[in-house]
Design a protein around this motif. Sequence first.
Motif, short mmCIF file in Angstrom:
data_model
loop_
_atom_site.label_atom_id
_atom_site.label_comp_id
_atom_site.label_asym_id
_atom_site.label_seq_id
_atom_site.Cartn_x
_atom_site.Cartn_y
_atom_site.Cartn_z
N LEU A 93 0.96 -1.28 0.03
CA LEU A 93 0.04 -0.05 0.00
C LEU A 93 0.91 1.30 0.12
O LEU A 93 0.38 2.29 -0.52
CB LEU A 93 -1.00 -0.02 1.06
CG LEU A 93 -2.02 -1.04 1.21
CD1 LEU A 93 -2.89 -1.03 2.58
CD2 LEU A 93 -2.82 -0.68 -0.01
N LYS A 94 2.06 1.21 0.87
CA LYS A 94 3.00 2.51 0.77
C LYS A 94 3.39 2.75 -0.73
O LYS A 94 3.35 3.80 -1.14
CB LYS A 94 4.06 2.20 1.61
CG LYS A 94 4.96 3.20 1.88
CD LYS A 94 5.63 3.24 3.35
CE LYS A 94 6.51 2.26 3.52
NZ LYS A 94 7.32 2.44 4.99
N LEU B 133 1.81 2.28 -3.51
CA LEU B 133 0.70 2.75 -3.92
C LEU B 133 0.30 4.21 -3.53
O LEU B 133 -0.43 4.97 -4.32
CB LEU B 133 -0.43 1.96 -3.96
CG LEU B 133 -0.38 0.62 -4.71
CD1 LEU B 133 -1.85 -0.22 -4.42
CD2 LEU B 133 -0.12 0.64 -6.34
N ALA B 134 0.66 4.45 -2.49
CA ALA B 134 0.26 5.55 -1.69
C ALA B 134 1.07 6.93 -2.17
O ALA B 134 1.44 7.78 -1.22
CB ALA B 134 0.50 5.31 0.01
N HIS B 135 1.01 7.36 -3.34
CA HIS B 135 1.48 8.63 -3.69
C HIS B 135 0.85 8.96 -5.15
O HIS B 135 0.86 8.31 -5.84
CB HIS B 135 3.31 8.48 -3.72
CG HIS B 135 3.88 9.79 -4.07
ND1 HIS B 135 3.59 10.71 -5.22
CD2 HIS B 135 4.49 10.43 -3.26
CE1 HIS B 135 4.23 11.79 -5.04
NE2 HIS B 135 4.80 11.97 -3.86
#
Lengths: 100, 100
Positions: free
Chosen positions: A20-21, A23-25
């Motif tokens: 998720l990290k 994807l988190a941008h």
Amino acid sequence: MGTTKTDLFNAEQNDLASMLKALAHPARIAILQHLAKAESCICGDLVQELGLAQPTISQHLKELKTAGFIKGTVEGVSVCYCINIPVWEQCKTVLDRLLR
Amino acid sequence: MGTTKTDLFNAEQNDLASMLKALAHPARIAILQHLAKAESCICGDLVQELGLAQPTISQHLKELKTAGFIKGTVEGVSVCYCINIPVWEQCKTVLDRLLR
DNA sequence: CCCGTTAATCGTAATATTGCAATGTAATGG
DNA sequence: CCATTACATTGCAATATTACGATTAACGGG
């Protein structure tokens, strides 16, 4: 400090968190959207599409590649990126399992 | 520098990124798992469950609440947290739309 | 073999995140 | 009213992330 205490959590939790990290941008989301729309892969075009400098794009691509979301193949002087569907599907599956 | 250039991206991209960022930590995933399993909400128990200090848990809860993933209701001296299903569903929907 | 083009890497500044001790706040029991 | 219990907030140290200029590496055309 400043470091996540990964030893307190199990592999599933740590793995999902790092996926998720990745994807988190917004830039990485934009890259994935572009790759999805363009069907085939692109590369230097991403520098044009998003307004970020080439090293920045390269770094984001690296993170997505490390997480397994995309694959890159050298095509002469340029590199061709495309989405790695299985990893994407697996991510959604794990995320689904989280809340149910 | 060090700041994400949010102005380069649209609202959908920025919103999805911040939702995913809220989920992208093993402690917050563990919290959601615990809330899902306990069906009803809990609170101070989370400090026991995960091995993190109380202020740290409180901070993670705050981030999840700000992102809308959980709701907290005061119950006397303690606070009762539970998952906010609609936001969760919406997150999955947006994520689904990303790659298709 | 040199040159231009493409992309990765290095180094670094600015900022964000993680985690916790200390402290603050609010309700409850006596 | 005071002590206690349950959380939230503040302040800070350690580390991670984001972004980019400068440089490097690799290929293809002349």
